[in-house]
Design a protein around this motif. Structure first.
Motif, short mmCIF file in Angstrom:
data_model
loop_
_atom_site.label_atom_id
_atom_site.label_comp_id
_atom_site.label_asym_id
_atom_site.label_seq_id
_atom_site.Cartn_x
_atom_site.Cartn_y
_atom_site.Cartn_z
N UNK A 436 0.81 -1.20 0.00
CA UNK A 436 0.00 0.00 0.00
C UNK A 436 0.85 1.27 0.00
N UNK A 437 2.14 1.15 0.36
CA UNK A 437 3.05 2.29 0.28
C UNK A 437 3.74 2.40 -1.07
N UNK A 438 3.43 1.49 -1.99
CA UNK A 438 3.97 1.61 -3.33
C UNK A 438 5.19 0.77 -3.63
N UNK A 439 5.62 -0.10 -2.73
CA UNK A 439 6.76 -0.96 -3.02
C UNK A 439 6.36 -2.07 -3.99
N UNK A 440 7.11 -2.22 -5.07
CA UNK A 440 6.84 -3.27 -6.04
C UNK A 440 7.22 -4.62 -5.45
N UNK A 441 6.25 -5.52 -5.36
CA UNK A 441 6.49 -6.85 -4.79
C UNK A 441 6.65 -7.93 -5.85
N UNK A 442 5.96 -7.75 -6.97
CA UNK A 442 5.97 -8.80 -7.99
C UNK A 442 5.52 -8.21 -9.32
N UNK A 443 6.12 -8.71 -10.41
CA UNK A 443 5.71 -8.30 -11.75
C UNK A 443 5.62 -9.54 -12.64
N UNK A 444 4.52 -9.67 -13.38
CA UNK A 444 4.28 -10.83 -14.24
C UNK A 444 3.97 -10.33 -15.64
N UNK A 445 4.62 -10.93 -16.65
CA UNK A 445 4.41 -10.51 -18.03
C UNK A 445 4.07 -11.67 -18.96
N UNK A 446 4.01 -12.90 -18.45
CA UNK A 446 3.66 -14.06 -19.27
C UNK A 446 2.40 -14.71 -18.73
N UNK A 447 1.42 -14.96 -19.62
CA UNK A 447 0.12 -15.46 -19.21
C UNK A 447 -0.33 -16.56 -20.16
N UNK A 448 -1.11 -17.51 -19.62
CA UNK A 448 -1.64 -18.60 -20.44
C UNK A 448 -2.72 -18.10 -21.39
N UNK A 449 -3.47 -17.10 -20.97
CA UNK A 449 -4.54 -16.55 -21.79
C UNK A 449 -4.37 -15.04 -21.88
N UNK A 450 -4.65 -14.43 -23.04
CA UNK A 450 -4.42 -12.99 -23.17
C UNK A 450 -5.40 -12.15 -22.36
N UNK A 451 -6.56 -12.71 -22.00
CA UNK A 451 -7.57 -11.91 -21.31
C UNK A 451 -7.92 -12.45 -19.92
N UNK A 452 -7.14 -13.41 -19.43
CA UNK A 452 -7.42 -13.96 -18.11
C UNK A 452 -6.13 -14.50 -17.51
N UNK A 453 -5.98 -14.31 -16.21
CA UNK A 453 -4.77 -14.78 -15.54
C UNK A 453 -5.09 -15.11 -14.10
N UNK A 454 -4.35 -16.09 -13.57
CA UNK A 454 -4.44 -16.43 -12.15
C UNK A 454 -3.09 -16.18 -11.51
N UNK A 455 -3.12 -15.51 -10.36
CA UNK A 455 -1.87 -15.25 -9.65
C UNK A 455 -2.06 -15.63 -8.18
N UNK A 456 -0.96 -15.99 -7.53
CA UNK A 456 -0.97 -16.34 -6.12
C UNK A 456 -0.43 -15.17 -5.30
#
Length: 478
Positions: A436-456
């Motif tokens: 919530x203070x703006x620290x980047x925790x994770x970035x994802x750029x590869x997905x199985x579907x172009x319009x849907x994604x699941x993340x943990x």
């Protein structure tokens, strides 16, 4: 309207200095602090300058985005700080003539008005709405108008209620001998000369001033345009309502006068907090703020002295609510509680020191502070280092983020781990997760579907921010 803060902490355009650090155990990164976090910095080298000086701010009334404006030795910089942890340096308006260590800027009607002690500089006028559409920053801007009915000036003061700019320190000889020049800026790109003011006090040269439409305790002056001038050796109170006949109401001085520099009213317009720029160095006490009681403008009185915790020189200070925000040169920003000023009580409650080598009485460090953004972000302009964005600790909340118009859905929310993100129309190209203070925790750029994604979201319980293609939503992990 909620404040829009786009917390995209990835470095955009290659010129952003993201450097968010919370204030813990008296430091935020390398900087001494008390209850104020470092959100980010923008260096002088990023802005292609050698020195910094004044600063101010502008909030776009169209979308609520916040912009810092910083004076430099060679021009004026414009920085988008809507994402306080990742500001964008948009570019610079170069000086109108030559370089100078002194530049001052104020804002009226979505325009910046800039003066400098550079020879024959005049007043530059810049339409700030142009900052909405800067496609490839940083850019080199041009002024929308340069007003040249005076040459160099030390400072500019604006009464936003009346639409007048007051140019101070413009001349040390001539008709007004450095006293305020009156410029009508109600049509910002067509300023007009309406004379000036020569104080009948002991020193006509005004170094800085505050001009207000008066609504304070002295009912004799309700609705009048009142100028409080810091005139080197004294404070001058003047009625400048009638531009053809401005009059001195009264003057007041104080003990150990060295250089009457700058001051600001409390919001009830009773007490005036003044800084003398040379007394710490010349006399040898800790930072001193002189407080006057202006209950009766015809008979101003000394109220109290406040001394800070360091010997640093005080520079510019501003009041917001019951706090006094002071740019204190080598000791940085000092935040002082003035809620009990009537009983002669002032207490430092926060600080952020931008100059780390020492707190001695020398001319380095924090030149100015701008505390008036609704978001709570505070801008500090540092002579030696550049721009700092700070914020009181533990004040950034999820209410600062508006996700009503998001172009994607995210469920379940709250979640204990996995979350599904769906985009109805556009392909998902990038997902980022922030604290919530703006620290980047994770970035994802590869997905199985172009319009849907699941993340943990395997994080501790709390509120987080998920950015999909730079659009923000908040999510709760429970």
């Amino acid at each position: 309207m909620k404040k829009l803060l786009f917390l995209t902490v990835s470095i955009i355009f290659g010129h952003v200095n993201a450097q968010q650090n919370t204030c813990e155990n008296g430091t935020a990164g390398q900087f001494p602090c008390n209850d104020y976090d470092l959100m980010s910095t923008v260096s002088l080298s990023t802005m292609n300058a050698s020195e910094g000086n004044d600063s101010w701010g502008w909030t776009d009334p169209q979308d609520g985005k916040e912009y810092a404006i910083m004076g430099l030795d060679n021009g004026t910089a414009f920085i988008d700080i809507s994402n306080p942890t990742s500001p964008v340096y948009l570019g610079k308006l170069p000086t109108a003539t030559t370089n100078s260590s002194w530049r001052d800027v104020k804002v009226y009607s979505n325009h910046a008005f800039i003066v400098s002690e550079a020879s024959n500089h005049g007043m530059q006028v810049f339409d700030l709405t142009r900052l909405r559409n800067v496609a490839n920053p940083p850019q080199t801007f041009t002024a929308d108008k340069t007003y040249t009915e005076f040459g160099n000036a030390h400072n500019i003061v604006i009464n936003e209620d009346s639409g007048y700019a007051y140019i101070v320190g413009a001349l040390r000889s001539g008709t007004y001998r450095g006293g305020p020049l009156f410029v009508n800026i109600q049509d910002p790109v067509n300023p007009t000369n309406e004379g000036g003011f020569l104080s009948s006090g002991g020193d006509p040269y005004t170094h800085d001033a505050q001009v207000i439409t008066y609504n304070g305790p002295d009912r004799d002056y309700t609705g009048r345009e009142i100028l409080i001038g810091s005139n080197q050796l004294e404070v001058v109170i003047a009625d400048i309502t009638d531009k053809n006949n401005p009059t001195t109401i009264s003057t007041i001085s104080y003990s150990n006068v060295e250089y009457t520099h700058q001051g600001w009213f409390t919001e009830d317009q009773r007490y005036f907090l003044l800084g003398d720029e040379l007394d710490e160095q010349s006399v040898g006490f800790n930072t001193k703020t002189v407080v006057f009681d202006f209950e009766d403008l015809d008979n101003p009185k000394f109220h109290m002295n406040y001394n800070g915790p360091t010997p640093a020189i005080d520079h510019n200070g501003y009041v917001k609510g019951d706090k006094f925000y002071l740019a204190n040169y080598r000791s940085g920003l000092r935040v002082i509680d003035i809620s009990d000023i009537s009983n002669k009580n002032m207490t430092e409650i926060g600080s952020f020191d931008t100059y780390t080598p020492s707190n001695s009485a020398q001319f380095n460090g924090a030149w100015n502070v701008y505390p008036y953004f609704n978001s709570g972000n505070i801008v500090i302009s540092d002579i030696d280092s550049g721009l700092f964005v700070v914020r009181q600790s533990n004040t950034l909340s999820i209410g600062d983020f508006d996700d009503n118009n998001s172009s994607f859905t995210m469920y379940p929310n709250p979640t204990n781990s996995e979350v599904t993100i769906s985009s109805g129309k556009t392909n998902i190209e990038k997902i980022q997760v922030f604290s919530v203070l703006g620290n980047l925790l994770e970035e994802i750029r590869e997905f199985d579907s172009p319009k849907s994604a699941k993340i943990n979201l395997n994080y501790a319980k709390g509120v987080y921010l998920v950015s999909v293609n730079d659009v923000i939503q908040k999510i709760v992990v429970n």
